[in-house]
Write an enzyme that holds these catalytic residues in place. Structure first.
Site, PDB file in Angstrom:
ATOM      1  N   LYS A   1       6.427   6.169  -7.314  1.00 34.84           N
ATOM      2  CA  LYS A   1       6.140   4.901  -6.638  1.00 34.84           C
ATOM      3  C   LYS A   1       7.118   3.798  -7.031  1.00 34.84           C
ATOM      4  O   LYS A   1       7.544   3.011  -6.195  1.00 34.84           O
ATOM      5  CB  LYS A   1       4.708   4.473  -6.936  1.00 34.84           C
ATOM      6  CG  LYS A   1       3.651   5.352  -6.287  1.00 34.84           C
ATOM      7  CD  LYS A   1       2.260   4.825  -6.579  1.00 34.84           C
ATOM      8  CE  LYS A   1       1.191   5.610  -5.841  1.00 34.84           C
ATOM      9  NZ  LYS A   1       1.087   6.998  -6.297  1.00 34.84           N
TER      10      LYS A   1
ATOM     11  N   GLU B   1       1.267  -4.684  -9.802  1.00 31.04           N
ATOM     12  CA  GLU B   1       1.301  -5.362  -8.509  1.00 31.04           C
ATOM     13  C   GLU B   1       0.229  -6.446  -8.446  1.00 31.04           C
ATOM     14  O   GLU B   1      -0.798  -6.351  -9.115  1.00 31.04           O
ATOM     15  CB  GLU B   1       1.048  -4.371  -7.367  1.00 31.04           C
ATOM     16  CG  GLU B   1       2.178  -3.386  -7.143  1.00 31.04           C
ATOM     17  CD  GLU B   1       1.881  -2.460  -5.982  1.00 31.04           C
ATOM     18  OE1 GLU B   1       0.725  -2.430  -5.511  1.00 31.04           O
ATOM     19  OE2 GLU B   1       2.806  -1.766  -5.535  1.00 31.04           O
TER      20      GLU B   1
ATOM     21  N   ARG C   1       4.424  13.872   4.191  1.00 28.54           N
ATOM     22  CA  ARG C   1       3.745  15.063   4.704  1.00 28.54           C
ATOM     23  C   ARG C   1       2.815  14.651   5.844  1.00 28.54           C
ATOM     24  O   ARG C   1       2.653  13.476   6.139  1.00 28.54           O
ATOM     25  CB  ARG C   1       2.917  15.717   3.599  1.00 28.54           C
ATOM     26  CG  ARG C   1       1.901  14.736   2.985  1.00 28.54           C
ATOM     27  CD  ARG C   1       1.106  15.377   1.869  1.00 28.54           C
ATOM     28  NE  ARG C   1       0.348  14.394   1.098  1.00 28.54           N
ATOM     29  CZ  ARG C   1      -0.869  13.981   1.386  1.00 28.54           C
ATOM     30  NH1 ARG C   1      -1.478  14.443   2.462  1.00 28.54           N
ATOM     31  NH2 ARG C   1      -1.485  13.094   0.633  1.00 28.54           N
TER      32      ARG C   1
ATOM     33  N   HIS D   1     -11.522   5.290  -4.887  1.00 20.09           N
ATOM     34  CA  HIS D   1     -10.106   5.193  -4.522  1.00 20.09           C
ATOM     35  C   HIS D   1      -9.651   6.301  -3.565  1.00 20.09           C
ATOM     36  O   HIS D   1      -8.470   6.574  -3.472  1.00 20.09           O
ATOM     37  CB  HIS D   1      -9.213   5.200  -5.767  1.00 20.09           C
ATOM     38  CG  HIS D   1      -9.514   4.089  -6.723  1.00 20.09           C
ATOM     39  ND1 HIS D   1      -9.405   2.761  -6.378  1.00 20.09           N
ATOM     40  CD2 HIS D   1      -9.919   4.107  -8.009  1.00 20.09           C
ATOM     41  CE1 HIS D   1      -9.729   2.010  -7.419  1.00 20.09           C
ATOM     42  NE2 HIS D   1     -10.044   2.804  -8.412  1.00 20.09           N
TER      43      HIS D   1
END
Length: 407
Positions: free
Chosen positions: A61, A145, A236, A180
């Site tokens: 990430k 973040e 994907r 999540h």
């Protein structure tokens, strides 16, 4: 998993023994495994998916964020640097401003994530996220973040071919999640401006172009107050792809095979249109009253509407059930506890909701605890029908779920 379907060399050997020319890895872990994609190429077997280089580019990430920043794709304010000292991460949290979200760079499925509300929580949260990232992904690298309190999770389905063409097949709203992970996905996103749809679609294609992408992919964004921010790219086809198939009328697996074979994309962007509304729910072996923890056991009974098609679009009934299990099968503790995907299509969103309610009422799974009744209650909420981003599920007696409970 590492002793069974993740043994890529065995799959490649099976392809060789059978004379298969290509491998389609589905939407499991191998579909995003750059080493497996490279191994297929080394053995002259077509990998039906993106190049290994593209998978690597989006695999971490933090590295992906840097690439997107260079490509001028909008990002959530944050820190994606290599310095992983407690002092640097602590200062990044302060500079960004609380609340912040700590995320394992190599992560997924909510692993290695912590929401930090104040400076007092920072050091424990960093240690916990690093420990979980190391245990789950053998990588303790974190990114920080700004935590958006009430965003929506909107993702763009895109396709690129080897001839430089790219299109987006519109968006999916995947904001309803628990632990999540997504449980309800719909397309198109409700109450979503056309101008944002176009801008987000173009930003997704920009992201794909930055890594020379080929094949099916999904670019995930956070959307709040008319602004959107890149979150990550899944290199994907995803579990929720049937809703995009329904509204576009396209078989995306067929598209994958055509692109892998070197063909040009079947349609241009101006030839793609949205038709109706589709919703998918994931039927899980899990206990909603116990923090959605997975359950295991034998499926004694698995009944669902007879009108459901399997793995194909059917606009006449507008119902589809995709599953790999049947009555009598066992759900083990070693794999993802998803039993099936139930997908419905209607001429508009309310028609799709009505059809989904009917389908869930006719779905019965016994032998182990599932989320079927929970989903039935959730989609019956007036706030769900209104696509209210403030719905919190408190209207019924199960574990609270937020419409924007995001990864």
């Amino acid at each position: 998993p590492k002793d069974s379907y993740l043994r890529g060399q065995n799959i490649i050997q099976a392809a060789k023994d059978s004379g298969a020319q290509a491998i389609h890895p589905g939407y499991g872990f191998l579909s995003e495994n750059a080493d497996f994609a490279q191994r297929c190429e080394d053995n002259n077997i077509m990998f039906i998916g993106p190049p290994a280089s593209a998978i690597k580019a989006m695999g971490l990430k933090s590295a992906a964020k840097k690439r997107m920043e260079a490509a001028k794709v909008p990002l959530v304010p944050g820190y994606h640097g290599d310095d992983q000292s407690i002092e640097t991460l602590r200062q990044a949290c302060i500079d960004i401003g609380f609340p912040v979200l700590l995320k394992a760079s190599a992560g997924g499925g909510g692993k290695g994530m912590r929401i930090v509300e104040s400076i007092d929580e920072v050091e424990d949260a960093i240690a916990g996220a690093q420990r979980e990232g190391l245990n789950s992904f053998s990588d303790s690298h974190l990114l920080v973040e700004k935590y958006l309190k009430n965003p929506r999770h909107i993702e763009i389905q895109l396709f690129c071919d080897s001839h430089g063409n790219g299109v987006y097949l519109f968006e999916r709203d995947c904001s309803i999640q628990r632990r999540h992970q997504k449980i309800i996905e719909e397309a198109p996103a409700p109450n979503f401006p056309e101008s944002i749809r176009q801008a987000m679609g173009e930003a997704a294609l920009q992201a794909a172009k930055a890594i020379n992408y080929i094949g099916a992919g999904t670019v995930e964004f956070l959307y709040e107050n008319g602004e959107f921010y890149f979150m990550e790219m899944n290199t994907r086809l995803q579990v929720e792809h049937p809703v995009s198939e329904y509204i576009s009328g396209q078989d995306l697996v067929a598209w994958q095979i055509k692109v892998a074979a070197g063909e040009v994309l079947p349609l241009r962007q101006d030839e793609l249109t949205i038709n109706g509304h589709a919703i998918e729910v994931r039927l899980y072996a899990e206990d909603p009253k116990n923090d959605f923890l997975p359950t295991a056991g034998t499926i004694n009974q698995f009944l669902y509407p007879a009108q459901c098609s399997h793995f194909s679009l059917d606009y006449e009934t507008g119902m589809r059930m995709d599953t790999g299990v049947a009555q009598g099968d066992e759900v083990s503790p070693f794999y993802d506890p998803m039993i099936a995907k139930l997908i419905v299509w209607g001429e508009d969103r309310q028609a799709a909701i009505n059809k989904l309610q009917q389908a869930l009422q006719q779905t019965h799974i016994t032998g182990l605890t599932t989320n079927v009744r929970y989903l039935e209650q959730l989609i019956s909420l007036p706030s769900f029908s209104a696509a209210d981003s403030e719905v919190d599920g408190a209207d019924f007696d199960t574990h609270s779920v937020s419409y924007t409970h995001l990864t």
